[in-house]
Design an enzyme around this catalytic site. Structure first.
Site, mmCIF file in Angstrom:
data_model
loop_
_atom_site.group_PDB
_atom_site.id
_atom_site.type_symbol
_atom_site.label_atom_id
_atom_site.label_comp_id
_atom_site.label_asym_id
_atom_site.label_seq_id
_atom_site.Cartn_x
_atom_site.Cartn_y
_atom_site.Cartn_z
ATOM 1 N N LYS A 62 -16.286 45.700 47.076
ATOM 2 C CA LYS A 62 -15.414 44.879 46.213
ATOM 3 C C LYS A 62 -14.837 45.757 45.113
ATOM 4 C CE LYS A 62 -15.649 40.464 43.655
ATOM 5 N NZ LYS A 62 -16.550 39.414 43.166
ATOM 6 N N SER A 118 -14.960 34.796 44.101
ATOM 7 C CA SER A 118 -13.992 35.865 43.911
ATOM 8 C C SER A 118 -14.123 37.008 44.931
ATOM 9 C CB SER A 118 -14.123 36.448 42.499
ATOM 10 O OG SER A 118 -15.414 36.979 42.301
ATOM 11 N N SER A 150 -19.601 33.660 43.543
ATOM 12 C CA SER A 150 -18.566 34.490 44.149
ATOM 13 C C SER A 150 -18.949 35.239 45.406
ATOM 14 C CB SER A 150 -18.046 35.500 43.112
ATOM 15 O OG SER A 150 -17.365 34.808 42.088
#
Lengths: 495, 491
Positions: free
Chosen positions: B121, B196, B220
């Site tokens: 990420k 997210s 997330s």
């Protein structure tokens, strides 16, 4: 001839006792022993005496004008730890800009603070030296504001639970100010990190950011508003400097910024309990500047009161201008800043054990106040006491000399007189002198038991007598070659 | 709007089971857990294990395996867009380098994650790749160091194939909040992957990489896992070092991971977990013993959503102060200091981020701290307490990971409160700092083959081992369900 010689040595022109003694109190004796960088001090000493006399007079005048000054001091002490507070960068005053930095102290994304345990140790040490109550648990908080020298946009500090609180500081005012013992309260001591430095261009069209200093550990000491005159405040600052040097937690150097004092001054009519509006003063780079700045500010405020313009005194920050010897407004009143404090989530609570605190307590040296009382009990005059006790190195030399059974008064005289003059001449500090305390104690003993006659008067050629003594000692092996020459210089080279 | 979860499509429900049900369930859970090695024939193949076996036996080369993943990646990426930054050429080189090391060094060269392609990420710092945090304000920024989790993966032999898309600085639940691109759900290109960590979830779902790293502050990792039909783990707070994770909410953030199976997820966790001296909040805790019974539970009563958003926004408003255009990142020049700050941040930071910074600054302001931040911390204490009590009586708590399956792209973007409401199943776990695992458990209608739904399992602190074991058993009971998106069957 001998008499003149000796007397000449006793009170050398470069080391006037009266001014010199004040000098060595406010600019601690270190200044007269480490002369390499302190030429500034030499020129200052000439300016100081005049205003000091004024200051003492003014303090008395304030009271008679019916006003009393209330002064509090915030001191920032930069710790001389090997690495910064929350990362492993070193810090060296004067390094190339942005050369002792890393992603953490520069506030790069993803970085986290890791506490330097030595910072806690220094904080506890200083807290104990200031007779504070040490908090067994405390925490860090974030103090938030935006400024280019603050990389993260917040400073890691301590807000509501400082590591130490409710202490006090004992000191003696210099003899020429009437002397006297004072005790000033200490509200709190807490840990925090320093910000970087901004260098403004001459044109003012740009500024540069140097983050070398960002993240360096600081201890902030907040005093109770117990001081009443500039000299009290200056002496408080000097005593803090003494303490941190004695403890070895900081260089305590105002010129380099490892000791910074911000002062809050207000006045009120004598007898009133409510405080007047307080004004903060910054930018004082020496203790004598603190003294003068405060006295100026007190006068300024009293004058405004007397002219019926007390409302002109607003809560603001003023800067001390050394050249004009005045304070002036730094910025317009902006209202109190809201720092949006909240507990630092990246650092756990600091939990101390009584064993830890005891260990630190045991490791602490004899502090200046204890020394002063000990020397006083030997029968030395306050002037002598302050000279000897207020510099760690001098005190150590003196104590060592006493360990060899030297007479206290004689040792004091030698150290404060001839040796001090010699060091000043040679630009040495007392820990660099080749004369050992043992040798000094032997010389003193010799004088005392009459090997060298103490009766100076008459026609005795004391200089020759002394010379013979020294030669005998040297040839007999009880006096080192270097010490011989030191004495030689002391006695003969100052014609 | 996908239809609400239908109880009969789920294997487990949050309703209290009757005694007869409970016995049945207990019987299922008492199946001996299959040792990992035999999983190759079971329901949830472990890609990591099969890669390892191929490399050790010489059956396949790392270059070969990498080429396989990369061809799938290149085929699917134009529509899925998981990656902000792709390092495919570097990945190929690393794979070739690994093959050379295996040729000379033999089995010693094969670390626990050798030859395993991972997606990271983009709010995790990688020294040799840009790291933007999904924000324009860090466009082009290259960190000087690797996040600890990334470093540990690399040391285990993993190959970082790229940086995955996310909602800016981790703030959002759909990945639509990225400052760069929109990622789509591999199950239905008109839907969001969740957020997210949307890019990390979609990358694993589309089999563009084997496993991926994400972060979980309010759900997330878990919600995108549910939306994309993959396994997602949120470890206990402090289990995995946060050093190198661009901070959103320091007391809630954790680094988590995605896999296509529980075993793969467990393997990644064992590599990245453990104390790190660079993170003072990381734990020295060992992996504890785990228990093997799953007991049903009443639905927990709590209202943690407001507390979460106040705390997270407050911490975020502080953590994002450093993005000021002075030392790195995007700078918008101006005539004065405030102009520089304002211009750089206005230009570089996205809408959702600005909103949360404002909320957080407000909540911490003089006069409001007590009513908001302090109050939220008190609610947090109650949430922790209620979880602790429940977890003393039960080993694992079970719930859906999200109240619905994946939304359509654009559906929630103009309704922030509705978006936040989607976090209701997950935020309480972050407030309590507990570990939670999400495994795909079924489908609801939507897309061409249905939309996946995830089951969340919550455990007591540092009980990841237990969660993974139960999840693994559960996975095996789903033998009839295949969680490979139809998009991979094409072409």
């Amino acid at each position: 001839m001998a008499l003149t010689l000796l007397r000449g040595i006793r009170t050398p022109t470069l080391f006037r006792r009266n001014a010199g003694l004040f000098f060595t109190t406010i600019h601690p004796p270190l200044s007269s022993f480490t002369t390499r960088a302190e030429s500034v001090q030499a020129t200052e000493s000439k300016a100081a005496p005049k205003s000091i006399q004024l200051a003492t007079k003014e303090a008395a005048e304030h009271k008679t004008q019916g006003f009393e000054a209330v002064i509090g001091i915030e001191t920032h002490v930069q710790l001389s730890t090997v690495t910064k507070a929350f990362c492993s960068c070193p810090y060296n005053y004067g390094s190339q800009p942005n050369s002792t930095v890393c992603p953490t102290c520069m506030g790069h994304p993803g970085t986290l603070p890791v506490l330097n345990a030595k910072v806690v140790e220094c904080a506890v040490k200083l807290g104990l030296a200031l007779n504070c109550e040490i908090s067994m648990t405390s925490k860090f908080d974030r103090k938030q504001y935006f400024y280019p020298d603050l990389p993260k946009g917040y400073q890691i500090s301590q807000f509501d639970i400082p590591i130490a609180k409710e202490g006090y500081l004992d000191l003696d005012l210099p003899v020429e100010f009437g002397g006297g013992h004072r005790r000033f309260g200490v509200t709190r001591v807490h840990m925090e990190e320093d910000a970087g430095k901004l260098l403004h261009s001459e044109s003012g069209s740009y500024s540069q950011v140097d983050l070398n200093r960002a993240g360096v550990p600081l201890l902030e000491i907040v005093s109770e508003p117990d001081m009443r005159t500039g000299i009290e405040a200056a002496e408080y600052g000097a005593e803090i400097q003494r303490l941190v040097r004695y403890l070895g937690v900081s260089n305590g150097n105002m010129q380099e910024g490892s000791l910074r004092c911000d002062v809050n001054v207000s006045v009120r009519p004598v007898g009133q309990s409510k405080f007047g509006t307080k004004v903060e003063i910054k930018n004082m780079n020496s203790f004598s500047a603190i003294n003068r700045a405060i006295d100026y500010e007190i006068s300024r405020q009293i004058v405004l009161h007397k002219e019926g313009q007390a409302d002109q005194i607003v809560q603001e920050t003023r800067l001390w201008d050394e050249s004009s010897q005045k304070t002036f407004t730094m910025r317009k009143k902006e209202g109190l800043a809201d720092y949006r404090y909240f507990p630092e989530p990246d650092l756990p609570e600091i939990v101390l054990t009584s064993d830890y605190i005891d260990e630190i307590h045991k490791s602490m040296p004899e502090l200046p106040e204890a020394k002063r009382r000990r020397y006083e009990n030997m029968g030395l005059s306050m002037q002598d006491v302050l000279f000897l006790a207020n510099d760690d190195n001098v005190a150590r030399f003196f104590d060592s000399t006493l360990e060899h059974d030297a007479d206290a008064k004689l040792a004091a005289n030698w150290i404060m007189g001839d040796i001090a003059a010699y060091l000043k001449n040679e630009k040495l500090s007392i820990d660099e002198i080749k004369l050992t305390p043992l040798e000094l104690s032997e010389l003193i003993a010799s004088i005392k038991n009459g090997t060298i006659s103490g009766k100076i008067g008459k026609e005795v050629d004391l200089s020759n007598l002394l010379y013979s003594f020294l030669l005998t000692e040297y040839e007999g092996g009880t006096l080192s070659f270097d010490s011989f020459f030191i004495f030689f210089d002391l006695e003969f080279a100052q014609k | 709007m996908p239809p609400p979860l239908q109880a009969q499509r789920l294997l487990l429900s949050h309703r209290r089971l009757t005694p007869s049900n409970r016995r049945r369930f207990t019987a299922v859970s008492s199946l001996p857990s299959a040792p990992a090695k035999t999983l190759a024939t079971g329901a949830a193949p472990s890609s990591i294990l099969s890669i390892r076996e191929s490399l050790l036996s010489g059956e396949r080369t790392a270059a070969d395996i990498t080429a396989d993943y990369l061809s799938r990646l290149r085929r699917t990426e134009p529509s899925v867009r998981s990656f902000i930054h792709l390092a495919d050429a570097a990945a190929e080189r690393e794979a070739e380098e690994l093959d050379r090391r295996i040729a000379t060094g033999g089995h010693d060269a094969v670390g626990p994650l050798a030859g395993v392609l991972v997606g990271v990420k983009d709010n995790l710092c990688t020294a040799n790749m840009p790291s933007t945090g999904g924000s324009q304000i860090l466009d082009g920024y290259r960190p000087a160091y690797d996040a600890t989790a990334v470093r540990r993966l690399r040391e285990a032999g993993a190959i970082v194939v790229g940086k995955t898309n996310l909602d800016e600085f981790g703030m959002g639940s759909t990945t639509e909040g990225s400052g760069f691109q929109v990622t789509t759900n591999p199950w239905d290109g008109s839907r969001v992957p969740g957020g997210s960590s949307g890019g990390s979830a979609s990358a694993v779902s589309a089999r563009q990489c084997v496993v991926s790293l994400g972060s979980d502050t309010g759900g997330s990792v878990r919600q995108p896992a549910s939306f994309c039909g993959v396994v997602g783990l949120k470890p206990t707070y402090g289990r995995v070092s946060r050093f190198g994770l661009m901070a959103y909410a320091s007391s809630l953030d954790v680094v988590g991971c995605f896999g296509s199976s529980v075993v793969d997820t467990a393997t990644v966790l064992s590599v990245i977990a453990g104390h790190d001296k660079m993170d003072s909040t990381s734990s020295s805790h060992d992996v504890p013993d785990y228990k093997s019974e799953l007991i049903p539970l009443d639905l927990l009563e709590s209202k943690p959503l407001n507390a979460y958003y106040i705390l997270a926004s407050s911490e975020a408003s502080s953590n994002l102060s450093r993005y000021d255009g002075i030392r790195y990142g995007r700078q918008v020049s101006a005539d004065d200091l405030n102009g520089l700050y304002g211009g750089s941040r206005a230009n570089g930071l996205g809408h959702e981020v600005k909103m949360r910074i404002l909320m957080g600054t407000y909540a911490l302001s003089a006069g409001y701290y007590d009513a908001y931040y302090k109050r939220a911390q008190q609610v947090r204490t109650l949430v922790k307490k209620s979880f602790n009590e429940a977890l003393e009586r039960y080993d694992i708590l079970v719930s859906p990971a999200a109240p619905s399956a994946a939304y359509k792209i654009g559906e929630k973007i103009n309704d922030p409160l509705a978006m936040y409401a989607g976090d209701i199943m997950t935020v309480n776990v972050n407030l309590a700092g507990l570990p939670a695992l999400v495994v795909p458990c079924g489908f609801v209608e939507g897309g061409s083959a249905g939309l996946p739904v995830g089951l969340q399992m919550i455990g007591s602190p540092f009980s990841e081992g237990n969660l993974l074991r139960v999840g693994h058993i559960f996975e095996q009971t789903l033998q009839n369900f295949s969680f490979v998106p139809p998009l991979l069957a094409e072409g």
